[in-house]
Design an enzyme around this catalytic site. Structure first.
Site, PDB file in Angstrom:
ATOM      1  N   LYS A  34       0.839  -1.194   0.000  1.00 12.76           N
ATOM      2  CA  LYS A  34       0.000   0.000   0.000  1.00 12.76           C
ATOM      3  C   LYS A  34       0.876   1.248   0.000  1.00 12.76           C
ATOM      4  CE  LYS A  34      -0.459   0.103   5.034  1.00 12.76           C
ATOM      5  NZ  LYS A  34      -1.361   0.151   6.197  1.00 12.76           N
ATOM      6  N   ARG A 130      -9.934   0.926  16.241  1.00 12.94           N
ATOM      7  CA  ARG A 130      -9.927   1.721  15.009  1.00 12.94           C
ATOM      8  C   ARG A 130     -11.029   1.195  14.113  1.00 12.94           C
ATOM      9  NH1 ARG A 130      -4.393   1.918  11.594  1.00 12.94           N
ATOM     10  NH2 ARG A 130      -5.028  -0.241  11.197  1.00 12.94           N
ATOM     11  N   TYR A 252      17.478  28.898   9.047  1.00 16.17           N
ATOM     12  CA  TYR A 252      16.295  29.623   9.481  1.00 16.17           C
ATOM     13  C   TYR A 252      16.169  29.626  11.007  1.00 16.17           C
ATOM     14  CZ  TYR A 252      14.337  29.801   4.736  1.00 16.17           C
ATOM     15  OH  TYR A 252      14.116  30.059   3.407  1.00 16.17           O
ATOM     16  N   MET A 300      13.377  23.901   2.934  1.00 20.21           N
ATOM     17  CA  MET A 300      12.523  23.218   1.971  1.00 20.21           C
ATOM     18  C   MET A 300      13.339  22.352   1.004  1.00 20.21           C
ATOM     19  SD  MET A 300       9.789  24.745  -0.798  1.00 20.21           S
ATOM     20  CE  MET A 300       8.525  25.148   0.410  1.00 20.21           C
TER      21      MET A 300
END
Length: 355
Positions: A34, A130, A252, A300
């Protein structure tokens, strides 16, 4: 020249890990592919396992159809089952097995026009809360499914919520609840995910479901003599080098300051590529095969690494972000996440497949 970020997928390691799952679990084992085989490429991974695997598991019918149209003819199980009754026709058309998790879905089966009986994996909620039925509901559902004459083989399944916690009693309790729920019924059973296969032999039954362990993920903190091999090597290169004095901020937010004169390597990989932004200073990397660390906040498209103790490192040096020599689980732990998420988030890397 293309951007140097590559994800090399090693089919030999994938096949080793499936054989390990079979050897540990015994019986039959589904290879779970999956989520694009946890980011590794579902079609190519399924083809690499096709002669070995007893079947495959996917989340959705779209994933199953992709495999069928690529020529995979082994059994394919829809782990989430169907969402609309109309999907039962597609399940028949593509010869799929399907899970079901609620009594309401029995009506869908009773009302469906089926050309042949379904192979049904019925989820029992043994403690994860679940999806699935409680034990009493499962027994009623079993009788109703048998009386429908539209169901062939029934596999009772459950899912462990804490299989990676070896000091917890949760998994033994789930095993006990599940066994009581199916006692005396004509069903095959499936309890174990990767963590169960690796660490909980009392849960081994007719079918195992090997997921993250196929791709070299841990699934448990248990250490075996024969361990799943890393399948993905995520590598990039140093694209720039900066020489900074002590006391300078990096990246950053200035969340890291150099505490000595520091050679800083800038690496072509960032959170847009799937590397976790939450990875703090000190997250391990391998530079030219030598262990080092990240510095400052992940950007990023780039991250920074410490070159101080690797004198031969320079522009073009190879940086392994995870893979052989650096388990993804170690990087994930540093970033307060799990290796599953790292694998599934990989993107923009150039995929290379090796036998």
């Amino acid at each position: 020249m293309s951007r140097p970020l590559t994800a090399t997928i090693r089919f030999s390691a994938l096949q080793h890990n499936y054989k390990l799952a079979k050897r540990l679990h015994g019986g039959l084992v589904l290879a779970i592919v999956k989520a694009n085989a946890y980011g590794h490429g579902a079609v190519l991974c399924a083809k690499a396992l096709d002669t070995l695997a007893d079947g495959f598991g996917v989340a959705s019918i779209e994933e199953a159809i992709q495999l069928r149209e690529a020529g995979i003819d082994k059994p394919i199980l829809l782990l989430e089952g169907w969402f609309e009754p109309s999907e039962l026709a597609l399940i028949q058309q593509y010869n799929l097995w399907t899970a079901m998790h609620s009594v309401a879905q029995i009506t869908d089966i009773e009302n469906a026009k089926l050309s042949k009986p379904l192979t049904l994996w019925v989820k029992i909620d043994s403690g994860m809360h679940r999806l699935g039925m409680c034990a009493e509901t499962f027994r009623l559902a079993y009788d109703r499914l048998r009386n429908s004459n539209k169901v062939g083989k029934i596999v009772a399944m459950t899912h462990f919520s804490r299989a990676d916690e070896l000091d917890s009693q949760a998994t033994p309790q789930q095993i006990e609840r599940f066994n009581k729920a199916v006692a005396g019924l004509d069903v095959e059973t499936s309890l174990c995910n990767s963590g169960g296969i690796l660490a909980w032999p009392n849960g081994h039954s007719d079918w195992g479901r090997a997921g993250v362990m196929l791709y070299g993920g841990a699934g448990t903190h248990r250490v075996l003599s024969d361990w799943p091999l890393p399948v993905m090597n995520l590598d990039s290169k140093v694209m720039a080098v900066r020489d900074l004095p002590a006391g300078e901020p990096i990246g950053y937010g200035a969340c890291f300051y150099t505490d000595r004169p520091t050679r800083v390597g800038v690496v072509a990989c960032g959170y847009a590529d799937g590397y976790p932004r939450a990875a703090p200073t000190g997250t391990p990397v391998l530079i030219n095969g030598q262990r080092s660390r990240t510095l400052g906040r992940v950007s990023m498209d780039m991250l920074m690494v410490d070159l101080n103790d690797i004198p031969n490192a320079d522009v073009g040096s190879t940086v392994r972000l995870w893979g052989e020599g650096l388990p993804a689980s170690e990087v994930a732990t540093a970033a307060s996440t799990i290796d599953y998420e790292l694998f599934c988030n990989v993107k923009r890397a150039r995929l290379i497949y090796e036998d």
